[in-house]
Design an enzyme around this catalytic site. Structure first.
Site, mmCIF file in Angstrom:
data_model
loop_
_atom_site.group_PDB
_atom_site.id
_atom_site.type_symbol
_atom_site.label_atom_id
_atom_site.label_comp_id
_atom_site.label_asym_id
_atom_site.label_seq_id
_atom_site.Cartn_x
_atom_site.Cartn_y
_atom_site.Cartn_z
ATOM 1 N N CYS A 75 0.965 -1.400 0.036
ATOM 2 C CA CYS A 75 0.100 0.187 -0.057
ATOM 3 C C CYS A 75 0.952 1.221 0.294
ATOM 4 O O CYS A 75 1.585 1.709 1.045
ATOM 5 C CB CYS A 75 -0.964 0.194 1.356
ATOM 6 S SG CYS A 75 -1.884 1.653 1.730
ATOM 7 N N CYS A 226 -5.393 6.091 -3.583
ATOM 8 C CA CYS A 226 -4.027 4.909 -3.843
ATOM 9 C C CYS A 226 -3.284 4.679 -4.807
ATOM 10 O O CYS A 226 -2.844 5.310 -5.494
ATOM 11 C CB CYS A 226 -5.512 4.147 -4.722
ATOM 12 S SG CYS A 226 -4.316 2.117 -4.375
#
Length: 288
Positions: A75, A226
């Site tokens: 991530c 994101c």
């Protein structure tokens, strides 16, 4: 038992960050889901765990758990929050740290202006290694990229496939704000061509150095930003001949800057990392 946590966000992509070095963390999938719940827990897109490294050439180990309780590989927005966390907590005095993730090592650098740059490594473009099952799907060439046609809600949508340590499908759209991301995202995420599911990115090209992006994240739904999705979108756009590095990525949660020189060169992402608050939660309040 009380679990100490820090709530953080990177461009609106929000996290519960846990120090797994100075406290024991052993949660069940149901407890992970409850902790991430915005109604019954702290609330987060993902939970980040700081751990001791398992190898001598890195500073920390970094684990990521999705809001649905599944553990994932990487991530990017979380990585920026990770280095801000370990720096603010006095766990390192380095400006640049090497961090072990599920499938490799990344380098995180805290800049003088408070922004964080993440060396995300080189993108993986071989479909089988994304992983992506291309057999039987229609294809077409665009620039240096190969696009694949997926049947999505009765339409054929053309996607690029990229792994940034986790799988991404990237689609170019004309008007991302009015595109049916919430309807198409789950269909792409669970498409049979992606054996491990996929993060579905929808980008609108504004000019050769700017895009607007929405991402329907695997296991989390649409998020405000994101990081790996921004990297994958820029890689896909450059390969398709639509973009030139560096690229400003505008998301609902804020802006990220992505740079990539092509080929096997690493993708570099720069953006904010913000601490919101700290607290503790009684594990007895979470379902087992």
């Amino acid at each position: 038992m009380k679990l100490q946590f820090t709530k953080m966000h990177g461009a609106g992509n929000d996290f519960v960050v846990l120090d797994g070095i100075h406290q024991q963390i052993d949660l069940t999938p149901a407890q992970w889901r409850a902790l991430a719940s915005r109604h019954f827990g702290v609330g987060a897109d993902q939970i980040l765990i700081v751990e001791k490294p398992s190898r001598p050439d890195v500073d920390f180990r970094y684990r990521i758990v999705n809001a649905d309780g599944s553990e994932v590989e990487h991530c990017g927005n979380g990585a920026r929050c990770f280095v801000r966390f370990v720096t603010d907590k006095g766990m390192t005095d380095k400006r640049s740290v090497r961090v072990e993730v599920m499938n490799g090592v990344i380098t995180l650098t805290l800049q003088d202006d408070g922004q964080v740059t993440v060396d995300m490594g080189a993108p993986e473009l071989e479909p089988a290694r994304v992983p992506f099952r291309a057999e039987g799907l229609p294809t077409r060439a665009e620039g240096a990229d190969t696009l694949y046609g997926l049947e999505v809600n009765g339409r054929t949508e053309w996607i690029s496939v990229v792994s940034m340590g986790n799988p991404h499908a990237v689609q170019v759209v004309d008007d991302v704000e009015n595109f049916p991301v919430l309807q198409d995202g789950p269909v792409v995420e669970h498409h049979a061509a992606f054996p491990n599911r996929v993060n579905a990115g929808f980008m609108q090209v504004q000019d050769r150095h700017a895009i607007r992006l929405r991402v329907y994240e695997r296991g989390a739904g649409e998020t405000l930003a994101c990081g790996t999705g921004a990297c994958a979108a820029v890689v896909a756009g450059i390969r398709r001949g639509l973009l030139d590095s560096p690229v400003r990525v505008h998301t609902h949660g804020g802006d990220l800057t992505i740079a990539w020189d092509g080929g096997a060169e690493p993708v570099r992402m720069t953006g904010p990392a913000t601490t919101v608050f700290e607290g503790s939660i009684d594990l007895a309040a979470l379902p087992a």
